[in-house]
Design a protein around this motif. Structure first.
Motif, PDB file in Angstrom:
ATOM      1  N   GLN A  19      -5.159  -8.339 -21.885  1.00  0.00           N
ATOM      2  CA  GLN A  19      -4.273  -8.286 -21.383  1.00  0.00           C
ATOM      3  C   GLN A  19      -4.593  -9.298 -19.632  1.00  0.00           C
ATOM      4  O   GLN A  19      -3.756 -10.576 -19.538  1.00  0.00           O
ATOM      5  CB  GLN A  19      -2.788  -7.350 -20.670  1.00  0.00           C
ATOM      6  N   CYS A  20      -5.606  -9.127 -18.725  1.00  0.00           N
ATOM      7  CA  CYS A  20      -5.215  -9.723 -18.021  1.00  0.00           C
ATOM      8  C   CYS A  20      -5.645 -11.331 -18.064  1.00  0.00           C
ATOM      9  O   CYS A  20      -5.130 -11.655 -17.820  1.00  0.00           O
ATOM     10  CB  CYS A  20      -6.501  -8.108 -17.085  1.00  0.00           C
ATOM     11  N   ASP A  23      -3.445 -13.145 -19.465  1.00  0.00           N
ATOM     12  CA  ASP A  23      -2.418 -14.029 -19.159  1.00  0.00           C
ATOM     13  C   ASP A  23      -3.230 -14.721 -18.256  1.00  0.00           C
ATOM     14  O   ASP A  23      -2.290 -16.345 -17.797  1.00  0.00           O
ATOM     15  CB  ASP A  23      -2.520 -12.198 -17.692  1.00  0.00           C
ATOM     16  N   ARG A  26      -3.049 -17.912 -21.005  1.00  0.00           N
ATOM     17  CA  ARG A  26      -1.852 -18.707 -20.588  1.00  0.00           C
ATOM     18  C   ARG A  26      -1.321 -19.037 -19.071  1.00  0.00           C
ATOM     19  O   ARG A  26      -0.646 -20.302 -19.837  1.00  0.00           O
ATOM     20  CB  ARG A  26      -0.830 -17.662 -21.206  1.00  0.00           C
ATOM     21  N   THR A  27      -1.991 -19.077 -17.805  1.00  0.00           N
ATOM     22  CA  THR A  27      -0.666 -19.278 -16.757  1.00  0.00           C
ATOM     23  C   THR A  27      -1.718 -20.478 -16.508  1.00  0.00           C
ATOM     24  O   THR A  27      -1.520 -21.457 -16.439  1.00  0.00           O
ATOM     25  CB  THR A  27      -1.478 -18.482 -15.636  1.00  0.00           C
ATOM     26  N   PRO A  45      -4.134 -11.399 -12.058  1.00  0.00           N
ATOM     27  CA  PRO A  45      -4.571 -10.971 -12.928  1.00  0.00           C
ATOM     28  C   PRO A  45      -6.179 -10.657 -13.198  1.00  0.00           C
ATOM     29  O   PRO A  45      -6.591  -9.156 -13.395  1.00  0.00           O
ATOM     30  CB  PRO A  45      -4.843 -11.832 -14.287  1.00  0.00           C
TER      31      PRO A  45
END
Length: 120
Positions: A19-20, A23, A26-27, A45
């Motif tokens: 997930q980190c 993230d 995605r950013t 993250p």
């Protein structure tokens, strides 16, 4: 990838590590530089990855009851170095993106504006 290999036996930690990474990707793909800077202040993250790495290191230390836990220690050090290097690269990228236009651009814009005004 190495961070996930450290968490191979811990499903929750593996999900957190993935997930980190998701993230940050995605950013970088969907957000502006300003949103990325805000995210750095509140929920970085890479900082979460380092926290996860610290927790895993403490867990390995408790399991092995010694200062050295063999090949896992080498992988932990390499992952930590990689994350720190990535943080440095991100800060350099954000710094370069924040640089303003050089003065020659403003000179060009002024000359073009002057030509437009003269032509009317």
């Amino acid at each position: 990838l190495n961070l996930l290999s450290i968490c191979i036996n811990d499903h929750e930690s593996a999900i957190e590590a993935a997930q980190c990474c998701a993230d940050q990707v995605r950013t970088m793909v969907r957000s502006s530089r300003g949103k990325e800077l805000l995210m750095l202040m509140y929920n970085d993250p890479y900082a979460r990855m380092l926290e996860l790495l610290d927790r895993k290191e403490e867990q390995f230390f408790e399991e092995y009851n010694q200062n050295s836990f063999g090949p896992k220690q080498i992988v932990l050090e390499k992952v930590r170095d990689t994350i720190v290097d990535t943080i440095k690269l991100r800060s350099q990228r954000l710094s370069r993106e924040a640089l303003s236009l050089p003065p020659t651009h403003f000179l060009g814009l002024n000359i073009l504006s002057l030509l437009i005004l003269i032509s009317f």
